[in-house]
Design a protein around this motif. Structure first.
Motif, PDB file in Angstrom:
ATOM      1  N   GLN A 158      -3.393  -4.869 -13.753  1.00  0.00           N
ATOM      2  CA  GLN A 158      -3.757  -4.316 -15.054  1.00  0.00           C
ATOM      3  C   GLN A 158      -3.400  -2.834 -15.132  1.00  0.00           C
ATOM      4  O   GLN A 158      -2.836  -2.375 -16.125  1.00  0.00           O
ATOM      5  CB  GLN A 158      -5.253  -4.517 -15.304  1.00  0.00           C
ATOM      6  N   HIS A 177      -9.524  -6.972  -7.017  1.00  0.00           N
ATOM      7  CA  HIS A 177      -8.717  -5.750  -6.883  1.00  0.00           C
ATOM      8  C   HIS A 177      -7.249  -6.007  -7.209  1.00  0.00           C
ATOM      9  O   HIS A 177      -6.581  -5.147  -7.777  1.00  0.00           O
ATOM     10  CB  HIS A 177      -8.879  -5.147  -5.488  1.00  0.00           C
ATOM     11  N   ARG A 196      -7.098  -5.971 -11.017  1.00  0.00           N
ATOM     12  CA  ARG A 196      -7.191  -4.595 -11.521  1.00  0.00           C
ATOM     13  C   ARG A 196      -5.895  -3.845 -11.243  1.00  0.00           C
ATOM     14  O   ARG A 196      -5.409  -3.106 -12.089  1.00  0.00           O
ATOM     15  CB  ARG A 196      -8.344  -3.851 -10.862  1.00  0.00           C
ATOM     16  N   ARG A 197      -5.358  -4.029 -10.037  1.00  0.00           N
ATOM     17  CA  ARG A 197      -4.096  -3.367  -9.688  1.00  0.00           C
ATOM     18  C   ARG A 197      -3.015  -3.727 -10.699  1.00  0.00           C
ATOM     19  O   ARG A 197      -2.325  -2.849 -11.227  1.00  0.00           O
ATOM     20  CB  ARG A 197      -3.667  -3.799  -8.287  1.00  0.00           C
ATOM     21  N   ALA A 222     -15.021  -0.775 -14.264  1.00  0.00           N
ATOM     22  CA  ALA A 222     -14.474  -0.932 -12.916  1.00  0.00           C
ATOM     23  C   ALA A 222     -15.398  -0.301 -11.878  1.00  0.00           C
ATOM     24  O   ALA A 222     -15.605  -0.857 -10.790  1.00  0.00           O
ATOM     25  CB  ALA A 222     -13.079  -0.322 -12.829  1.00  0.00           C
ATOM     26  N   TYR A 226     -12.128   5.778  -9.720  1.00  0.00           N
ATOM     27  CA  TYR A 226     -12.309   5.536 -11.150  1.00  0.00           C
ATOM     28  C   TYR A 226     -13.126   6.634 -11.819  1.00  0.00           C
ATOM     29  O   TYR A 226     -13.020   6.836 -13.026  1.00  0.00           O
ATOM     30  CB  TYR A 226     -12.966   4.182 -11.393  1.00  0.00           C
ATOM     31  N   LEU A 235     -12.783   1.196 -19.484  1.00  0.00           N
ATOM     32  CA  LEU A 235     -12.233   0.452 -18.354  1.00  0.00           C
ATOM     33  C   LEU A 235     -12.725   1.053 -17.042  1.00  0.00           C
ATOM     34  O   LEU A 235     -13.143   0.330 -16.137  1.00  0.00           O
ATOM     35  CB  LEU A 235     -10.700   0.461 -18.398  1.00  0.00           C
ATOM     36  N   GLU A 263      -6.503   0.976  -5.656  1.00  0.00           N
ATOM     37  CA  GLU A 263      -6.446  -0.486  -5.762  1.00  0.00           C
ATOM     38  C   GLU A 263      -5.463  -1.081  -4.753  1.00  0.00           C
ATOM     39  O   GLU A 263      -5.727  -2.121  -4.162  1.00  0.00           O
ATOM     40  CB  GLU A 263      -6.107  -0.920  -7.194  1.00  0.00           C
TER      41      GLU A 263
END
Length: 158
Positions: A50, A44, A47-48, A114, A96, A110, A15
């Motif tokens: 998170q 991104h 997500r990073r 993703a 992922y 998740l 990420e």
């Protein structure tokens, strides 16, 4: 099964690299591609953030982003930027994939979501389907000129 914090840190590294790459992509695009680059950058980055939180919540130490990343090829035009974005999404999807093997069902979910998001974004940049491991690549559809209608899938070996 895969270690959750280790798997999360691998995803976090991907990420971090994606956020950097999308900065480059955004700088080399305009119009609709620039909007797609901005959306990819924001996705991104979210997500990073998170993933960083998930690592910290599990008692781990999140990896930090590099100051800069070496790009796999020069990005001097919009076409190069689209190719880079597609490659980045392929690599994020691959990162992922390992996370779907952890014991925690919420992390598996998740990771699956993703991967789906990255695959869709990647297809938007380069509408080609790469072969599944162990299967031959699909033959590209021919256009009326006899040339492939889409570009071949980006190799992850670049």
């Amino acid at each position: 099964m895969t270690d959750a914090v280790g798997g999360l840190n691998k995803v976090l590294a991907a990420e971090h690299a994606a956020v950097y790459a999308y900065g480059v992509v955004g700088a080399r695009t305009s119009g609709g591609q620039r909007s797609s680059a901005t959306a990819g950058f924001n996705a991104h980055r979210a997500r990073r953030d998170q993933i960083r939180g998930l690592i910290t919540a599990r008692g781990g130490v999140p990896s930090e982003a590099g100051a800069a990343y070496e790009l796999p090829f020069p990005v001097t035009a919009a076409r190069d930027a689209a190719r880079l974005a597609a490659l980045v999404e392929d690599r994020v999807t691959a990162a992922y994939l390992e996370l779907v093997a952890v014991d925690d069902p919420s992390l598996r979910r998740l990771a699956a979501l993703a991967m789906q998001e990255s695959a869709v974004r990647g297809y938007g940049w380069q509408p080609a389907i790469a072969a599944l491991p162990g299967h031959p690549a699909p033959a590209p559809a021919a256009s009326p000129t006899g040339r492939p209608a889409t570009s071949p899938p980006v190799s992850l070996d670049q």
